[in-house]
Design a protein around this motif. Sequence first.
Motif, mmCIF file in Angstrom:
data_model
loop_
_atom_site.group_PDB
_atom_site.id
_atom_site.type_symbol
_atom_site.label_atom_id
_atom_site.label_comp_id
_atom_site.label_asym_id
_atom_site.label_seq_id
_atom_site.Cartn_x
_atom_site.Cartn_y
_atom_site.Cartn_z
ATOM 1 N N LYS A 145 0.809 -1.222 0.000
ATOM 2 C CA LYS A 145 0.000 0.000 0.000
ATOM 3 C C LYS A 145 0.844 1.276 0.000
ATOM 4 C CE LYS A 145 -0.528 0.238 5.036
ATOM 5 N NZ LYS A 145 0.026 1.595 5.192
ATOM 6 N N ASP A 146 2.154 1.142 0.266
ATOM 7 C CA ASP A 146 3.028 2.314 0.316
ATOM 8 C C ASP A 146 3.508 2.755 -1.064
ATOM 9 O OD1 ASP A 146 2.830 2.265 3.088
ATOM 10 O OD2 ASP A 146 4.585 0.967 3.308
ATOM 11 N N ILE A 147 3.261 1.949 -2.089
ATOM 12 C CA ILE A 147 3.690 2.274 -3.445
ATOM 13 C C ILE A 147 2.513 2.866 -4.205
ATOM 14 C CG2 ILE A 147 4.765 1.415 -5.552
ATOM 15 C CD1 ILE A 147 6.515 1.049 -3.124
ATOM 16 N N TYR A 200 3.433 -9.553 9.818
ATOM 17 C CA TYR A 200 3.538 -8.764 11.053
ATOM 18 C C TYR A 200 2.971 -7.368 10.822
ATOM 19 C CZ TYR A 200 5.633 -5.602 14.468
ATOM 20 O OH TYR A 200 5.823 -4.622 15.410
ATOM 21 N N LEU A 201 2.163 -6.886 11.773
ATOM 22 C CA LEU A 201 1.614 -5.537 11.719
ATOM 23 C C LEU A 201 2.109 -4.742 12.919
ATOM 24 C CD1 LEU A 201 -2.113 -6.087 10.637
ATOM 25 C CD2 LEU A 201 -0.145 -5.496 9.216
ATOM 26 N N PRO A 202 2.514 -3.505 12.704
ATOM 27 C CA PRO A 202 3.033 -2.695 13.803
ATOM 28 C C PRO A 202 1.914 -2.096 14.658
ATOM 29 C CG PRO A 202 3.065 -1.425 11.790
ATOM 30 C CD PRO A 202 2.582 -2.814 11.414
ATOM 31 N N ASP A 203 2.315 -1.658 15.866
ATOM 32 C CA ASP A 203 1.421 -0.894 16.746
ATOM 33 C C ASP A 203 0.106 -1.609 17.027
ATOM 34 O OD1 ASP A 203 3.349 1.111 16.749
ATOM 35 O OD2 ASP A 203 2.502 2.066 14.969
ATOM 36 N N ALA A 204 0.163 -2.916 17.204
ATOM 37 C CA ALA A 204 -1.011 -3.711 17.587
ATOM 38 C C ALA A 204 -2.165 -3.587 16.592
ATOM 39 C CB ALA A 204 -1.492 -3.317 18.981
ATOM 40 N N LEU A 205 -1.840 -3.296 15.337
ATOM 41 C CA LEU A 205 -2.900 -3.198 14.325
ATOM 42 C C LEU A 205 -3.584 -4.533 14.081
ATOM 43 C CD1 LEU A 205 -1.263 -0.840 11.667
ATOM 44 C CD2 LEU A 205 -3.249 -0.341 13.087
ATOM 45 N N ASP A 206 -2.861 -5.625 14.365
ATOM 46 C CA ASP A 206 -3.471 -6.936 14.159
ATOM 47 C C ASP A 206 -4.629 -7.186 15.121
ATOM 48 O OD1 ASP A 206 -1.654 -6.915 16.233
ATOM 49 O OD2 ASP A 206 -1.051 -9.000 15.986
ATOM 50 N N ARG A 207 -4.586 -6.524 16.304
ATOM 51 C CA ARG A 207 -5.722 -6.650 17.225
ATOM 52 C C ARG A 207 -6.861 -5.715 16.843
ATOM 53 N NH1 ARG A 207 -1.539 -6.803 21.123
ATOM 54 N NH2 ARG A 207 -1.974 -4.665 21.796
ATOM 55 N N LYS A 208 -6.482 -4.551 16.328
ATOM 56 C CA LYS A 208 -7.510 -3.576 15.928
ATOM 57 C C LYS A 208 -8.214 -4.013 14.653
ATOM 58 C CE LYS A 208 -8.115 1.416 15.255
ATOM 59 N NZ LYS A 208 -7.422 2.724 15.184
ATOM 60 N N TYR A 209 -7.430 -4.579 13.709
ATOM 61 C CA TYR A 209 -7.985 -5.059 12.439
ATOM 62 C C TYR A 209 -7.577 -6.524 12.260
ATOM 63 C CZ TYR A 209 -8.157 0.010 11.724
ATOM 64 O OH TYR A 209 -8.378 1.344 11.866
ATOM 65 N N PRO A 210 -8.342 -7.439 12.828
ATOM 66 C CA PRO A 210 -7.942 -8.864 12.870
ATOM 67 C C PRO A 210 -7.647 -9.491 11.510
ATOM 68 C CG PRO A 210 -9.834 -8.452 14.286
ATOM 69 C CD PRO A 210 -9.633 -7.208 13.487
ATOM 70 N N ALA A 212 -6.542 -7.795 8.754
ATOM 71 C CA ALA A 212 -5.624 -6.994 7.934
ATOM 72 C C ALA A 212 -4.326 -7.725 7.622
ATOM 73 C CB ALA A 212 -5.325 -5.669 8.632
ATOM 74 N N ALA A 213 -3.843 -8.536 8.555
ATOM 75 C CA ALA A 213 -2.543 -9.195 8.378
ATOM 76 C C ALA A 213 -2.498 -10.106 7.160
ATOM 77 C CB ALA A 213 -2.186 -9.989 9.628
ATOM 78 N N ARG A 214 -3.673 -10.571 6.704
ATOM 79 C CA ARG A 214 -3.717 -11.454 5.527
ATOM 80 C C ARG A 214 -4.081 -10.706 4.247
ATOM 81 N NH1 ARG A 214 -4.807 -14.788 9.726
ATOM 82 N NH2 ARG A 214 -3.895 -16.892 9.593
#
Length: 317
Positions: A145-147, A200-210, A212-214
Amino acid sequence: MSSGKLLDRVREVVRRKHYSLRTEEAYVHWVQRFILYHHKRPPGEMGAAEVEAFLTHLAVDESVSASTQNQAFSAILFLYRDVLNQPLGPIQAARGRRNKRIPSVLTREEVRQVLIHMTGVHQLIAKLLYGSGLRLLEALRLRVKDIDFERRAIVVRDAKGNEDRVTMLPESLSEPLRAHLQWVKCLHEQDLARGHGAVYLPDALDRKYPNAAREWIWQYVFPSDRLSVDPRTGVVRRHHIDESGVQKAVRQAARAAGLPKRVSPHTFRHSFATHLLENGYDIRIVQELLGHKNVKTTMIYTHVLQRNGLAVRSPLD
């Protein structure tokens, strides 16, 4: 509290604050060295005087650089402030030496020679370092998403200083990068089919957006060629390419090109800045692209120009 339990406590607080694994390893290292220097005395029984003695030892006896000493001080300050909840007060230690070295810079032809002696994904990364002025880890940590191909821009997240910035995506890299991402997407789909695919997602984003990591947009642009176990959680993931492989590829390419200079991935960033200034771009623009907080940091590249004789004409000539 034993030193082993204290180090475990440091790790626990670091992870709760969502600091990076590198920061965790550095903080644990310096806290351990601080304890050993004072013959394993419990840090809770020590204070500012002992911290000053350790930092002075690093500067005077071990001749560490200012940045290394600052890292050690940050770790010990974290120990007392965030782990022990014990204020330190002012610290008056001898300061580490600040190196004022002029960075090594390649000419445009030297850059070309290094790049043609590289292949595959390592060559693509090296071109991105030179074409966008990225630090090596900034490039390796890029997510899909950064590109931004439409705007020909790259968003650098959580750069040095924990700030985002935008830099250029070289037009000549658009198609090679699109082709590379097609391969990465196939790899990601294979991982998903095998029950993996979470990144791996930074800043606990994996808990906020379950979920998103996939998702595709969160995947690394430069994923590793193998799965690995996250040392913190034990989860099997595909991390980004290891930096040591890129560093080795750049060194080998520089030797193959016969360059009489020490060349590292960071040399491409130095060359990016110097060549922009040679082309007449304003130093403030270069500062923004590099992500320097202070223009004085960027001004080191004007010294490179002067060293090359571009600013002052020799009286012999």
